[in-house]
Design an enzyme around this catalytic site. Sequence first.
Site, PDB file in Angstrom:
ATOM      1  N   LYS A  35       0.843  -1.204   0.000  1.00  0.00           N
ATOM      2  CA  LYS A  35       0.000   0.000   0.000  1.00  0.00           C
ATOM      3  C   LYS A  35       0.877   1.253   0.000  1.00  0.00           C
ATOM      4  O   LYS A  35       2.086   1.167   0.257  1.00  0.00           O
ATOM      5  CB  LYS A  35      -0.918  -0.027   1.220  1.00  0.00           C
ATOM      6  CG  LYS A  35      -0.183   0.039   2.553  1.00  0.00           C
ATOM      7  CD  LYS A  35      -1.145  -0.207   3.710  1.00  0.00           C
ATOM      8  CE  LYS A  35      -0.404  -0.184   5.034  1.00  0.00           C
ATOM      9  NZ  LYS A  35      -1.283  -0.614   6.144  1.00  0.00           N
ATOM     10  N   ARG A 130     -10.831   0.395  14.819  1.00  0.00           N
ATOM     11  CA  ARG A 130     -10.844   1.152  13.567  1.00  0.00           C
ATOM     12  C   ARG A 130     -11.871   0.468  12.665  1.00  0.00           C
ATOM     13  O   ARG A 130     -13.021   0.875  12.614  1.00  0.00           O
ATOM     14  CB  ARG A 130      -9.459   1.185  12.919  1.00  0.00           C
ATOM     15  CG  ARG A 130      -8.444   1.999  13.702  1.00  0.00           C
ATOM     16  CD  ARG A 130      -7.188   2.273  12.903  1.00  0.00           C
ATOM     17  NE  ARG A 130      -6.727   1.101  12.155  1.00  0.00           N
ATOM     18  CZ  ARG A 130      -5.553   1.006  11.566  1.00  0.00           C
ATOM     19  NH1 ARG A 130      -4.691   2.000  11.622  1.00  0.00           N
ATOM     20  NH2 ARG A 130      -5.214  -0.079  10.912  1.00  0.00           N
ATOM     21  N   TYR A 256      16.718  29.740   9.960  1.00  0.00           N
ATOM     22  CA  TYR A 256      15.517  30.453  10.384  1.00  0.00           C
ATOM     23  C   TYR A 256      15.345  30.391  11.891  1.00  0.00           C
ATOM     24  O   TYR A 256      15.521  29.336  12.499  1.00  0.00           O
ATOM     25  CB  TYR A 256      14.284  29.838   9.724  1.00  0.00           C
ATOM     26  CG  TYR A 256      14.161  30.143   8.252  1.00  0.00           C
ATOM     27  CD1 TYR A 256      14.009  31.453   7.796  1.00  0.00           C
ATOM     28  CD2 TYR A 256      14.193  29.108   7.320  1.00  0.00           C
ATOM     29  CE1 TYR A 256      13.885  31.718   6.448  1.00  0.00           C
ATOM     30  CE2 TYR A 256      14.067  29.373   5.963  1.00  0.00           C
ATOM     31  CZ  TYR A 256      13.917  30.680   5.537  1.00  0.00           C
ATOM     32  OH  TYR A 256      13.790  30.938   4.207  1.00  0.00           O
ATOM     33  N   MET A 304      13.013  24.606   3.530  1.00  0.00           N
ATOM     34  CA  MET A 304      12.310  23.922   2.438  1.00  0.00           C
ATOM     35  C   MET A 304      13.278  23.133   1.561  1.00  0.00           C
ATOM     36  O   MET A 304      12.983  22.006   1.160  1.00  0.00           O
ATOM     37  CB  MET A 304      11.532  24.933   1.593  1.00  0.00           C
ATOM     38  CG  MET A 304      10.674  24.259   0.535  1.00  0.00           C
ATOM     39  SD  MET A 304       9.838  25.415  -0.566  1.00  0.00           S
ATOM     40  CE  MET A 304       8.521  25.999   0.461  1.00  0.00           C
TER      41      MET A 304
END
Length: 368
Positions: A35, A130, A256, A304
């Site tokens: 999957k 679930r 940053y 990024m």
Amino acid sequence: MPRPIRAHIHTAALAANLERARRSAADARLWAVVKANAYGHGIERVWDALRAADGFALLDLQEAERVRALGWRGPILLLEGVFEPRDLELCSRLSLWHAVHCDEQIDMLAAHKTQQPQRVFLKLNSGMNRLGFTPERYRSAWARLNALTQVDEISHMTHFSDADGPRGIAHQWQAFCTATQDLPGERSVCNSAALLRHASDAQVRGDWVRAGIALYGSAPDFPERSASDWGLAPTMTLSTRLLGVQQLQAGDSVGYGSRFRAEAPMRIGIAACGYADGYPRHADTGTPVLVHGVRTRLVGRVSMDMVTVDLEPVLAAGVEPGFGTQVTLWGRADTGAVLPIDEVAHAAGTVGYELMCALAPRVPVLAE
Ligand SMILES: *Cc1c(COP(=O)(O)O)cnc(C)c1O
């Protein structure tokens, strides 16, 4: 010239991990769980290495079509079953086996017109809450399915919530045995964690095991056990190169938010990999990384397109890092050194599964 970031898929390691998984349940058949595009590896890249499996398990009908298009004629299981009535036509056409976890799916089968009865895996909710029928409702669901001409074989499945941890599987296994007692049909209960940790108990093994993460060389129970403890090899390497080097003075900050501040003069490297490549932004100062195969750490915030790494341990190891030096975010460096994906995931507060699946489309992938 493309950016130097690359993912490598190690097909020999996939095949070896499949063999390793089989050794934990030699008398059971094995679903290779593919999957999420084979946990981010790419179905087309892995399937040849995994074709020694007895079947492929996945969720998405398009992925099932891709596995059939590769020429696989063996079993394919839809782990969440069908989502709408017309999915059943594809199940008939492609001979897909499918999980049945709710009444709506039985309704769809009852209304389905087919000459070809289908094989289903009835799912018990044994405590994970679930998908699946509760133990109280399981036998009536089985009886409903068993009365349908659209269904031939009914197998039984459940999924463990704690196979990787201290709670274990005994409570759910007990619920499964009680709910399925005396019902005919094959059984499938084990994911990778249950397979590695609990399947030596032949009873718990069942007829089919469902191996996912173990095939991809990650330990389901890290940090208690590591992939190498389990004899699993990395199947994905994410590597890039240095784009620059900066000499910092004491007090200088990096990136940053100035999240990292140098306490003493040090050199850092700037590597071409960021969160837009799938590297986790939550990885913080201290997350392990290899530079020219030498283990060092991230410093400052992941941006990024770039990460910054501490070059001091690399210099101490006698490597003079510069433009173009290889940086391994996880997997195997050219020197042969390995950085387990699980260690990076752990440092970033996540799991190997998520990092593999999050590999970004902009990263070129090479299978070898
Ligand atoms: C994904 C999945 C698996 C495989 O789990 P791993 O932890 O990757 O081995 C097994 N069974 C079901 C129902 C799944 O959804």
